[in-house]
Design an enzyme around this catalytic site. Structure first.
Site, PDB file in Angstrom:
ATOM      1  N   HIS A  51       0.953  -1.188  -0.116  1.00 21.09           N
ATOM      2  CA  HIS A  51      -0.160  -0.217   0.049  1.00 21.09           C
ATOM      3  C   HIS A  51       0.797   1.225  -0.084  1.00 21.09           C
ATOM      4  O   HIS A  51       2.002   1.360   0.326  1.00 21.09           O
ATOM      5  CB  HIS A  51      -0.914  -0.135   1.341  1.00 21.09           C
ATOM      6  CG  HIS A  51      -1.936  -0.977   1.158  1.00 21.09           C
ATOM      7  ND1 HIS A  51      -3.060  -0.797   1.989  1.00 21.09           N
ATOM      8  CD2 HIS A  51      -2.187  -2.159   0.521  1.00 21.09           C
ATOM      9  CE1 HIS A  51      -3.798  -1.951   1.949  1.00 21.09           C
ATOM     10  NE2 HIS A  51      -3.373  -2.871   0.940  1.00 21.09           N
ATOM     11  N   GLU A  53       0.763   3.927   1.878  1.00 21.06           N
ATOM     12  CA  GLU A  53       1.335   4.412   2.936  1.00 21.06           C
ATOM     13  C   GLU A  53       2.336   3.705   3.643  1.00 21.06           C
ATOM     14  O   GLU A  53       3.498   4.080   4.283  1.00 21.06           O
ATOM     15  CB  GLU A  53      -0.020   4.220   4.069  1.00 21.06           C
ATOM     16  CG  GLU A  53      -0.946   4.999   3.755  1.00 21.06           C
ATOM     17  CD  GLU A  53      -2.004   4.400   3.167  1.00 21.06           C
ATOM     18  OE1 GLU A  53      -3.388   4.560   3.381  1.00 21.06           O
ATOM     19  OE2 GLU A  53      -1.817   3.490   2.265  1.00 21.06           O
ATOM     20  N   CYS A  81      -6.265   1.918   5.711  1.00 19.80           N
ATOM     21  CA  CYS A  81      -6.810   0.608   6.126  1.00 19.80           C
ATOM     22  C   CYS A  81      -6.482   0.352   7.305  1.00 19.80           C
ATOM     23  O   CYS A  81      -5.466   1.081   7.935  1.00 19.80           O
ATOM     24  CB  CYS A  81      -6.579  -0.313   4.916  1.00 19.80           C
ATOM     25  SG  CYS A  81      -4.887  -1.056   5.127  1.00 19.80           S
ATOM     26  N   CYS A  84      -2.319  -0.105   7.397  1.00 13.91           N
ATOM     27  CA  CYS A  84      -1.799   1.209   7.245  1.00 13.91           C
ATOM     28  C   CYS A  84      -1.789   1.921   8.230  1.00 13.91           C
ATOM     29  O   CYS A  84      -0.898   2.531   8.991  1.00 13.91           O
ATOM     30  CB  CYS A  84      -2.238   1.891   5.874  1.00 13.91           C
ATOM     31  SG  CYS A  84      -1.765   1.073   4.555  1.00 13.91           S
TER      32      CYS A  84
END
Length: 156
Positions: A51, A53, A81, A84
């Site tokens: 991801h 992040e 999410c 993260c």
């Protein structure tokens, strides 16, 4: 100032879009300088942890030679999410600026809020709605285009 940095996160989201990745971008800022940039790479790297992040945190940690990102701020186009949000807490990021919320998997206020609802040793500050329309638009456009691509493949 927040819009200036969110525009940089949107540039990262566009890079993801161009690779047929869900267009999420993140940047990390320390002392007014961007120290890390990243975008989603789950599809291209075949890795659920890629991801924006997480990748930005990894780059910032390498740049600062520390896992503690104290006094750093993150700008991310889509609400983090749970994975993260947990990484943000654990890396000690001071504040997170969020473009748009994620009503399906968001963990900073939409579905639940890891930053506020639980007793962790660090509580990042956060602000939502930074360039919200632009952040929503790139996601809507992406999924509309993705549906067209899938439809075309199914017709072949």
């Amino acid at each position: 100032m927040e819009e200036k940095y969110m525009k940089q996160a949107l540039k990262e989201a566009q890079k993801a879009y161009d690779k047929l990745e869900i267009p999420v971008g993140a940047i990390i800022v320390k002392d007014g300088k961007i120290i890390a940039r990243a975008h989603n790479q789950k599809e291209t790297k075949f890795d659920t942890t890629k991801h924006a992040e997480i990748l930005a945190i990894q780059k910032a940690s390498k740049k600062l030679n520390s896992w503690r990102l104290i006094d750093c701020e993150m700008y991310v186009t889509l609400e983090p999410c749970s994975m993260c949000a947990g990484a943000i807490i654990n890396s000690r990021i001071k504040k997170v600026y969020i473009g748009t919320m994620d009503e399906k998997t968001g963990a900073v206020g939409s579905v639940f809020n890891l930053f506020e609802d639980y007793t962790f040793n660090h509580k990042p500050e956060f602000e939502t709605g930074i360039l919200q329309q632009e952040c929503e638009d790139i996601l809507k456009r992406f999924f509309k285009d993705l549906r067209k691509i899938k439809k075309t493949k199914n017709e072949e």
